[in-house]
Design a protein around this motif. Structure first.
Motif, short mmCIF file in Angstrom:
data_model
loop_
_atom_site.label_atom_id
_atom_site.label_comp_id
_atom_site.label_asym_id
_atom_site.label_seq_id
_atom_site.Cartn_x
_atom_site.Cartn_y
_atom_site.Cartn_z
N ARG A 63 0.83 -1.21 0.00
CA ARG A 63 0.00 0.00 0.00
C ARG A 63 0.86 1.26 0.00
O ARG A 63 0.60 2.22 -0.73
N ASP A 64 1.92 1.24 0.81
CA ASP A 64 2.75 2.42 0.95
C ASP A 64 3.53 2.71 -0.32
O ASP A 64 3.61 3.86 -0.78
N MET A 65 4.12 1.67 -0.93
CA MET A 65 4.92 1.92 -2.13
C MET A 65 4.06 2.45 -3.27
O MET A 65 4.51 3.30 -4.06
N MET A 66 2.83 1.99 -3.34
CA MET A 66 1.94 2.45 -4.40
C MET A 66 1.57 3.92 -4.21
O MET A 66 1.54 4.69 -5.17
N ARG A 67 1.33 4.33 -2.97
CA ARG A 67 0.97 5.74 -2.77
C ARG A 67 2.18 6.66 -2.92
O ARG A 67 2.04 7.80 -3.38
N VAL A 68 3.38 6.17 -2.56
CA VAL A 68 4.59 6.96 -2.80
C VAL A 68 4.75 7.21 -4.30
O VAL A 68 5.06 8.32 -4.74
N ALA A 69 4.54 6.16 -5.10
CA ALA A 69 4.64 6.29 -6.55
C ALA A 69 3.60 7.28 -7.08
O ALA A 69 3.92 8.15 -7.90
N GLN A 70 2.36 7.18 -6.59
CA GLN A 70 1.31 8.08 -7.03
C GLN A 70 1.61 9.52 -6.63
O GLN A 70 1.44 10.45 -7.41
N PHE A 71 2.09 9.71 -5.41
CA PHE A 71 2.39 11.04 -4.90
C PHE A 71 3.47 11.72 -5.73
O PHE A 71 3.43 12.94 -5.96
N ASN A 72 4.45 10.93 -6.19
CA ASN A 72 5.57 11.49 -6.94
C ASN A 72 5.43 11.31 -8.46
O ASN A 72 6.36 11.61 -9.20
N SER A 73 4.26 10.80 -8.91
CA SER A 73 4.00 10.59 -10.34
C SER A 73 5.07 9.72 -10.99
O SER A 73 5.60 10.03 -12.06
N ILE A 74 5.38 8.60 -10.32
CA ILE A 74 6.37 7.66 -10.81
C ILE A 74 5.65 6.41 -11.31
O ILE A 74 4.85 5.83 -10.57
N PRO A 75 5.88 5.98 -12.55
CA PRO A 75 5.24 4.74 -13.04
C PRO A 75 5.59 3.58 -12.12
O PRO A 75 6.76 3.40 -11.75
N PHE A 76 4.58 2.77 -11.79
CA PHE A 76 4.83 1.71 -10.81
C PHE A 76 3.88 0.54 -11.05
O PHE A 76 2.70 0.71 -11.32
N GLY A 77 4.44 -0.66 -10.93
CA GLY A 77 3.64 -1.87 -11.02
C GLY A 77 4.43 -3.04 -10.48
O GLY A 77 5.66 -2.99 -10.41
N HIS A 121 18.31 3.41 -12.84
CA HIS A 121 17.03 4.06 -13.10
C HIS A 121 16.33 3.42 -14.29
O HIS A 121 15.14 3.09 -14.22
N GLU A 122 17.06 3.22 -15.38
CA GLU A 122 16.46 2.64 -16.58
C GLU A 122 16.02 1.19 -16.35
O GLU A 122 14.90 0.81 -16.74
N ALA A 123 16.86 0.40 -15.72
CA ALA A 123 16.48 -0.99 -15.42
C ALA A 123 15.36 -1.03 -14.39
O ALA A 123 14.46 -1.87 -14.47
N GLY A 124 15.41 -0.12 -13.43
CA GLY A 124 14.35 -0.07 -12.42
C GLY A 124 13.00 0.22 -13.03
O GLY A 124 11.98 -0.33 -12.60
N MET A 125 12.97 1.08 -14.06
CA MET A 125 11.69 1.38 -14.71
C MET A 125 11.14 0.17 -15.44
O MET A 125 9.92 0.03 -15.61
N LEU A 126 12.02 -0.74 -15.89
CA LEU A 126 11.54 -1.99 -16.47
C LEU A 126 10.94 -2.89 -15.38
O LEU A 126 9.83 -3.40 -15.52
N ILE A 127 11.71 -3.08 -14.33
CA ILE A 127 11.33 -4.03 -13.29
C ILE A 127 10.09 -3.57 -12.53
O ILE A 127 9.15 -4.35 -12.32
N TRP A 128 10.09 -2.30 -12.12
CA TRP A 128 9.01 -1.79 -11.27
C TRP A 128 8.03 -0.89 -12.01
O TRP A 128 7.06 -0.42 -11.42
#
Length: 215
Positions: A63-77, A121-128
């Motif tokens: 729950r926390d990681m998803m809201r951190v991503a939303q708060f900072n407008s970071i693509p996340f999955g 950063h680039e690999a992280g955007m693939l993974i997460w």
């Protein structure tokens, strides 16, 4: 004068991913060099860690990681596949870990060239960032190219120099603990550790005290 810092990072850590893009942006905006120091995730260093956690730990963390991503407008999955091979029901970590070992070694090879932050950063955007099958096809090759690195060269180095890369990754963990912490993401600046994705503004404040200037 260019300021320098070390970022201790795990490719399995969602919070590392949620921090690395913002640290990359800071290094691009300011006269600042942040060296990536990849470490093995807890699942490798302490395989029973997840079995010992409180039952609420996983649900809250998700729950926390998803809201951190939303708060900072970071693509996340959720990663597909998870960099760690693990039994979801029992939380038991498999002995063979091809995904995390490969990408962490690639990260250390990139760090040798001073491009670790960009690669992470680039690999992280693939993974997460929701890329299904991030470990297959040419996904990592394209991410490596976006980090201004040659994937074939890194892959060859990872295959030929595994033991040395693993020793460097282990040394990163030792350096992190010597600096006063054990977890990731932790940025160490002038011997002072800042743990967590929520310490970035404090890091910036400290660096500005030391005279950090925009490029």
């Amino acid at each position: 004068m260019t300021l320098t810092a070390d970022l201790y990072f795990s490719f399995r850590s969602p919070y590392s991913y949620l921090a690395v893009g913002r640290y990359r942006a800071m290094a691009e905006e300011y006269d600042l060099d942040i060296a990536l120091r990849p470490v093995w995730p807890l699942a490798i260093r302490q395989p029973d860690f997840f079995e010992r956690n409180h039952p609420n730990w996983l649900g809250y963390t998700m729950r926390d990681m998803m809201r951190v991503a939303q708060f900072n407008s970071i693509p996340f999955g959720p990663p597909r596949p998870d960099p760690i091979v693990q039994d979801v029901a029992t939380r038991k970590i498999a002995k063979d870990q091809p995904h995390i070992r490969r990408v962490t070694r690639l990260g250390q090879a990139a760090a040798r060239r001073g491009r670790g932050l960009a690669f992470a950063h680039e690999a992280g955007m693939l993974i997460w960032g929701g890329q299904e099958g991030w470990n297959e096809g040419n996904h990592l090759a394209k991410a490596t190219g976006r980090a201004a690195l040659d994937f074939a060269t890194l892959e060859k180095e990872v295959e030929a120099d595994k033991e040395a890369l693993d020793a460097e990754i282990a040394a990163n963990q030792q350096a992190l603990e010597a600096a006063g912490h054990w977890g990731v993401p932790t940025l160490v600046f002038e011997g002072e550790p800042f743990f967590g994705q929520d310490r970035i503004e404090m890091v910036k404040w400290r660096m500005e005290q030391r005279g950090m200037q925009k490029r």
